[in-house]
Design a protein around this motif. Structure first.
Motif, short mmCIF file in Angstrom:
data_model
loop_
_atom_site.label_atom_id
_atom_site.label_comp_id
_atom_site.label_asym_id
_atom_site.label_seq_id
_atom_site.Cartn_x
_atom_site.Cartn_y
_atom_site.Cartn_z
N ALA A 6 0.83 -1.21 0.00
CA ALA A 6 0.00 0.00 0.00
C ALA A 6 0.86 1.25 0.00
CB ALA A 6 -0.93 -0.01 1.22
N SER A 7 1.94 1.23 0.79
CA SER A 7 2.85 2.37 0.84
C SER A 7 3.63 2.52 -0.46
CB SER A 7 3.82 2.21 2.02
OG SER A 7 4.77 3.26 2.04
N GLY A 8 4.13 1.40 -0.98
CA GLY A 8 4.94 1.45 -2.19
C GLY A 8 4.17 1.89 -3.42
N LEU A 9 2.95 1.43 -3.55
CA LEU A 9 2.15 1.78 -4.73
C LEU A 9 1.70 3.23 -4.71
CD1 LEU A 9 -0.02 -1.48 -5.04
CD2 LEU A 9 1.87 -0.77 -6.53
N ARG A 10 1.61 3.83 -3.51
CA ARG A 10 1.21 5.23 -3.42
C ARG A 10 2.40 6.18 -3.57
NH1 ARG A 10 -2.12 3.67 1.12
NH2 ARG A 10 -0.57 4.60 2.50
N ASN A 11 3.60 5.64 -3.53
CA ASN A 11 4.79 6.49 -3.55
C ASN A 11 5.12 6.90 -4.98
OD1 ASN A 11 7.42 7.62 -3.09
ND2 ASN A 11 7.55 6.37 -1.23
N ARG A 12 5.23 8.21 -5.21
CA ARG A 12 5.49 8.71 -6.56
C ARG A 12 6.99 8.78 -6.87
NH1 ARG A 12 1.49 12.22 -4.68
NH2 ARG A 12 2.96 13.94 -4.44
N ASP A 13 7.84 8.51 -5.88
CA ASP A 13 9.28 8.43 -6.10
C ASP A 13 9.60 7.02 -6.58
OD1 ASP A 13 12.08 7.63 -5.20
OD2 ASP A 13 12.16 9.79 -4.83
N ARG A 14 10.17 6.89 -7.78
CA ARG A 14 10.37 5.57 -8.39
C ARG A 14 11.31 4.70 -7.56
NH1 ARG A 14 9.51 2.43 -12.68
NH2 ARG A 14 11.20 1.31 -13.71
N PHE A 15 12.42 5.27 -7.08
CA PHE A 15 13.34 4.48 -6.27
C PHE A 15 12.66 3.99 -5.00
CE2 PHE A 15 16.18 4.41 -2.57
CZ PHE A 15 17.04 3.38 -2.94
#
Length: 383
Positions: free
Chosen positions: A307-316
């Motif tokens: 959930a956190s990773g998919l919402r993160n707009r920073d690719r790294f």
């Protein structure tokens, strides 16, 4: 902007980081570790000082390391990714020359106060390096043959060193964890199909090499394969571990025999009861309900990370979070498959539950990276 959003933006920057900390994820990690403390107390026969207390101390140290890593900006960890990978590779090389040996394998470096297992660290630094590479690479080029070659080299180098220790289980986890990051980055599925075909060919070559001068794996590893296919062929030898494990799993039933009432562990029928096979002790004492409770906690950790990773707009940050979540899934999935007889015994610990220093500390650092990505992700209004 809502009143709550306004209040968040007006608090000091340091306190804002604390507010953005993923406390739910921390509670889930503590709950899983609590299962480990309880089971280590049980398998030691009620002696808290033998395994449970040292594991608590390591978890406490891990919490401190996780907090430190979490509050450091994610851009710093992006810049450190290549260096971290290089250090882990150097440590793997040092194992060749000054490694400590245990149970027929040379996998550790003795630091005096603890024995460090560099292959555990490499599981995470590999994910970091691949996430940094795909963050740098133009997304339109991720499937270009030349751009696929470097990630394969980054995966193959530590695998080759780990196989020399020998540690087949960790080598496979490195391959699968690295492959997961490549898949998440958008590498074309045809590459994975080719790897699967190559894997089938490799398995055929390994089996054909048995008993020849060019034998590709150790004799004990062949015995593990034989045992996986038919444990009854050597129930008192190579098949002993998995036979006793299945007895413990089956005897637990729905609700288990009760805390510290497991006969397989208390009477020492179950080998490696505090490390690789600790899940069978849990299943014997707490039954199916206990096993599914632990599995549910693992699933929630994966869910929180995704959930956190998919919402993160920073690719790294996104690739790092999703890559660590995928690697974590592989850790417990392989261990549980192994003790249930669904996969060969390859010596993979149960994350946050099995007794072990390197695995515990590295995992807590890894989740510190997940927290850093979560805390410092781009937010609307710069929050």
């Amino acid at each position: 902007m809502s009143y709550l959003e306004y209040r968040v933006t007006t608090v000091p920057h340091g306190l804002r980081k604390v507010l953005h900390f993923n406390w739910g994820l921390l509670l889930l990690l503590a709950a899983v570790a609590g299962f480990g403390f309880l089971m280590l107390y049980s398998v030691s026969g009620g002696n808290i000082d033998r395994w449970s207390a040292p594991q608590m101390q390591r978890f406490g140290l891990g919490l401190v390391l996780m907090m430190i890593v979490a509050f450091v900006p994610i851009w710093f960890w992006r810049n450190m990714s290549v260096l971290a990978y290089g250090v882990s590779m150097l440590l793997l090389v040092l194992v060749e020359f000054m490694g400590a040996t245990g149970m027929g394998a040379t996998r550790w470096i003795d630091l005096g106060f603890m024995r460090l297992q560099p292959s555990e660290l490499t599981k995470i630094t590999l994910v970091m390096a691949l996430a940094a590479y795909y963050d740098w690479l133009d997304i339109r080029k991720v499937s270009h043959p030349f751009q696929v070659l470097l990630p394969l080299i980054l995966i193959a180098l530590p695998m080759a060193l780990v196989l020399r220790q020998p540690d087949l289980g960790t080598a496979l986890l490195l391959a699968m964890g690295g492959g997961a990051v490549m898949w998440l980055a958008g590498v074309h599925w045809l590459y994975f199909a080719m790897v699967m075909l190559a894997g089938v060919g490799t398995v055929g070559a390994v089996m054909a090499s048995r008993g020849t001068p060019w034998q590709l794996i150790k004799d004990y590893q062949f015995r593990r394969i034989d045992t996986f296919l038919d444990p009854s062929t050597d129930p008192l030898g190579a098949g002993y571990h998995i036979t006793q494990s299945k007895i413990a799993l089956g005897s637990g039933g729905w609700t288990g025999r009760g805390f510290m009432q497991g006969t397989q562990s208390r009477l020492n029928f179950l080998p490696e009861k505090h490390t690789d096979f600790i899940f069978t002790t849990l299943a014997e004492e707490f039954g199916f309900l206990g096993g599914i409770s632990l599995l549910s906690l693992y699933a929630l950790i994966i869910l929180f990370c995704f959930a956190s990773g998919l919402r993160n707009r920073d690719r790294f940050a996104s690739l790092l979070t999703l890559g660590i979540a995928s690697a974590f899934f592989l850790f417990f999935a392989v261990n549980m498959s192994m003790v249930m007889g669904l996969a060969p015994v390859v010596g993979v610990p149960l994350p946050l539950v099995s007794f072990g220093g390197s695995a515990m500390l590295v995992l807590m650092i890894a989740f510190g990276l997940v927290q850093s990505a979560h805390i410092h992700r781009p937010r609307q209004g710069g929050r």
